[in-house]
Write a protein that holds these residues in place. Structure first.
Motif, mmCIF file in Angstrom:
data_model
loop_
_atom_site.group_PDB
_atom_site.id
_atom_site.type_symbol
_atom_site.label_atom_id
_atom_site.label_comp_id
_atom_site.label_asym_id
_atom_site.label_seq_id
_atom_site.Cartn_x
_atom_site.Cartn_y
_atom_site.Cartn_z
ATOM 1 N N PRO A 156 -0.481 10.765 87.630
ATOM 2 C CA PRO A 156 -0.058 9.613 86.887
ATOM 3 C C PRO A 156 -0.392 8.256 87.392
ATOM 4 O O PRO A 156 -0.470 7.249 86.915
ATOM 5 C CB PRO A 156 1.500 9.857 86.565
ATOM 6 N N SER A 157 -0.500 8.397 88.958
ATOM 7 C CA SER A 157 -0.507 6.908 89.541
ATOM 8 C C SER A 157 -1.360 7.476 90.846
ATOM 9 O O SER A 157 -0.626 7.518 92.000
ATOM 10 C CB SER A 157 0.752 6.270 89.933
ATOM 11 N N PHE A 158 -2.502 7.159 90.959
ATOM 12 C CA PHE A 158 -3.338 7.449 92.279
ATOM 13 C C PHE A 158 -4.143 5.998 92.637
ATOM 14 O O PHE A 158 -4.809 5.537 91.960
ATOM 15 C CB PHE A 158 -4.533 8.530 92.243
ATOM 16 N N PRO A 159 -3.466 5.628 93.861
ATOM 17 C CA PRO A 159 -3.988 4.221 94.017
ATOM 18 C C PRO A 159 -5.474 4.461 94.786
ATOM 19 O O PRO A 159 -5.681 5.067 95.712
ATOM 20 C CB PRO A 159 -2.985 3.550 95.106
ATOM 21 N N LEU A 160 -6.273 3.421 94.443
ATOM 22 C CA LEU A 160 -7.628 3.465 94.821
ATOM 23 C C LEU A 160 -8.136 2.003 95.547
ATOM 24 O O LEU A 160 -8.094 1.107 94.514
ATOM 25 C CB LEU A 160 -8.545 3.943 93.900
ATOM 26 N N LEU A 161 -8.308 1.802 96.824
ATOM 27 C CA LEU A 161 -8.791 0.622 97.196
ATOM 28 C C LEU A 161 -10.431 0.370 96.967
ATOM 29 O O LEU A 161 -11.147 1.271 97.122
ATOM 30 C CB LEU A 161 -8.701 0.393 98.587
ATOM 31 N N TRP A 162 -10.757 -1.001 96.548
ATOM 32 C CA TRP A 162 -12.042 -1.117 96.549
ATOM 33 C C TRP A 162 -12.544 -1.074 97.725
ATOM 34 O O TRP A 162 -12.154 -1.487 98.800
ATOM 35 C CB TRP A 162 -12.326 -2.603 95.911
ATOM 36 N N MET A 163 -13.788 -0.615 98.117
ATOM 37 C CA MET A 163 -14.858 -0.538 99.171
ATOM 38 C C MET A 163 -14.992 -2.097 99.816
ATOM 39 O O MET A 163 -14.932 -2.429 100.805
ATOM 40 C CB MET A 163 -16.159 0.107 99.105
ATOM 41 N N VAL A 164 -15.371 -3.060 98.700
ATOM 42 C CA VAL A 164 -15.435 -4.239 99.133
ATOM 43 C C VAL A 164 -14.709 -5.315 98.063
ATOM 44 O O VAL A 164 -15.190 -5.438 96.821
ATOM 45 C CB VAL A 164 -16.929 -4.732 98.840
ATOM 46 N N PRO A 165 -13.463 -5.551 98.326
ATOM 47 C CA PRO A 165 -12.799 -6.595 97.383
ATOM 48 C C PRO A 165 -13.374 -7.936 97.283
ATOM 49 O O PRO A 165 -13.762 -8.404 98.148
ATOM 50 C CB PRO A 165 -11.297 -6.495 98.404
ATOM 51 N N ILE A 166 -13.407 -8.188 96.115
ATOM 52 C CA ILE A 166 -13.890 -9.548 95.690
ATOM 53 C C ILE A 166 -12.870 -10.640 95.200
ATOM 54 O O ILE A 166 -11.951 -10.134 94.216
ATOM 55 C CB ILE A 166 -15.016 -9.319 94.638
ATOM 56 N N THR A 167 -12.857 -11.829 95.874
ATOM 57 C CA THR A 167 -11.782 -12.676 95.413
ATOM 58 C C THR A 167 -12.584 -14.102 95.351
ATOM 59 O O THR A 167 -13.583 -14.182 96.013
ATOM 60 C CB THR A 167 -10.586 -12.715 96.281
ATOM 61 N N GLY A 168 -12.288 -15.002 94.703
ATOM 62 C CA GLY A 168 -12.891 -16.128 94.724
ATOM 63 C C GLY A 168 -11.953 -17.302 94.028
ATOM 64 O O GLY A 168 -10.697 -17.180 93.491
ATOM 65 N N TYR A 169 -12.515 -18.478 94.143
ATOM 66 C CA TYR A 169 -12.094 -19.662 93.550
ATOM 67 C C TYR A 169 -11.995 -19.986 92.211
ATOM 68 O O TYR A 169 -13.356 -19.999 91.745
ATOM 69 C CB TYR A 169 -12.258 -20.850 94.465
ATOM 70 N N GLY A 170 -11.023 -20.042 91.405
ATOM 71 C CA GLY A 170 -11.530 -20.336 89.937
ATOM 72 C C GLY A 170 -11.631 -21.892 89.697
ATOM 73 O O GLY A 170 -11.729 -22.102 88.357
ATOM 74 N N GLY A 171 -11.791 -22.617 90.463
ATOM 75 C CA GLY A 171 -11.833 -24.092 90.292
ATOM 76 C C GLY A 171 -10.818 -24.926 90.010
ATOM 77 O O GLY A 171 -9.700 -24.466 90.327
ATOM 78 N N PHE A 172 -10.867 -26.157 89.895
ATOM 79 C CA PHE A 172 -9.574 -27.226 89.972
ATOM 80 C C PHE A 172 -8.528 -26.671 88.975
ATOM 81 O O PHE A 172 -8.787 -26.514 87.611
ATOM 82 C CB PHE A 172 -10.024 -28.630 89.802
ATOM 83 N N GLY A 173 -7.367 -26.717 89.351
ATOM 84 C CA GLY A 173 -6.311 -26.525 88.509
ATOM 85 C C GLY A 173 -6.093 -24.931 88.201
ATOM 86 O O GLY A 173 -5.317 -24.513 87.632
ATOM 87 N N SER A 174 -6.921 -24.133 88.846
ATOM 88 C CA SER A 174 -6.823 -22.620 88.706
ATOM 89 C C SER A 174 -6.319 -21.897 90.054
ATOM 90 O O SER A 174 -6.417 -22.355 91.076
ATOM 91 C CB SER A 174 -8.201 -22.070 88.443
ATOM 92 N N THR A 175 -5.644 -20.924 89.738
ATOM 93 C CA THR A 175 -5.227 -20.156 91.046
ATOM 94 C C THR A 175 -6.104 -19.015 91.479
ATOM 95 O O THR A 175 -6.211 -18.389 92.477
ATOM 96 C CB THR A 175 -3.963 -19.234 90.637
#
Length: 223
Positions: free
Chosen positions: A162-181
């Protein structure tokens, strides 16, 4: 000649800048494709593993690979582990859950087993009797059915991860622009080794109807 040299230097600088600007998006796409394909392959593997566990469950065997099982659910978990090709090895069998349902209530399991421990439902409790509708030709009637065992023939077994956690090999994050999180690929999860990071949670389910008991037996094995 000097004008040509200056132009070449400018072009060379522009090419380096363009390469740098293209490199990061290109690598994000490249590793993103790898991560998605990796997740899909594990999802397919888990789907096959729980199906193998459900097929094995309806045979009511009391041993697996020559080893006697403490309970039916323990053997089912072993089948799932073997078909998961190492992703559920060792104590990760806790990610395998076996639910038993009675035919007239498919919303709440009558008993849930995981990690070698089975927990009966608080309601209804066994033995449990209900009235079922029967059909014979063009006429219908009713009959009383008593459920004495969670894994009684005619009950439904559900084998799941029911619930198996899987980490990304390369996690991707970024900036969404002004006023964005900003944005992230997936959510924060903790994998099977305790590492935290961005990833996703996989799940797989398979159900089947428990068939007849093995020849010479009238009571199902310990669930």
């Amino acid at each position: 000649m000097k004008a040509i040299s200056r132009r070449k230097k400018k072009q060379s600088g522009s090419a380096m800048l363009e390469s740098a600007l293209c490199f990061l998006p290109m690598m994000a796409m490249f590793f993103g494709v790898i991560d998605v394909c990796y997740a899909l392959s594990i999802q397919s593997l888990f789907s096959q593993a729980v199906r193998a566990g459900a097929r094995w469950a309806i045979t009511y065997q009391t041993s697996y690979n020559g080893t006697a099982c403490a309970s039916q659910a323990t053997c089912i978990a072993s089948v799932v582990q073997e078909n998961a090709v190492g992703f559920l090895a060792g104590t990760k069998s806790n990610y395998v859950v076996v639910n038993y349902y009675i035919p007239n209530n498919l919303d709440t399991p009558i008993e849930t087993c995981s990690g070698g421990t089975c927990t009966p439902a608080t309601s209804p409790t066994l033995p449990y009797t209900y009235t079922a509708t029967t059909a014979s030709g063009n006429s219908t009637g009713t009959t009383s059915v008593t459920i004495r065992y969670a894994n009684q023939p005619g009950n439904i077994v559900e084998v799941s991860i029911p619930s198996f956690p899987l980490l990304w090999m390369v996690p991707i994050t970024g900036y969404g622009g002004f006023g964005s999180t900003g944005y992230t690929a997936g959510s924060q999860v903790t994998d099977t080794s305790g590492k935290k990071g961005l990833g996703l949670t996989l799940s797989a389910y398979a159900d089947d109807v428990l068939g007849g008991l093995t020849a010479g037996t009238s009571i199902p094995p310990n669930p």
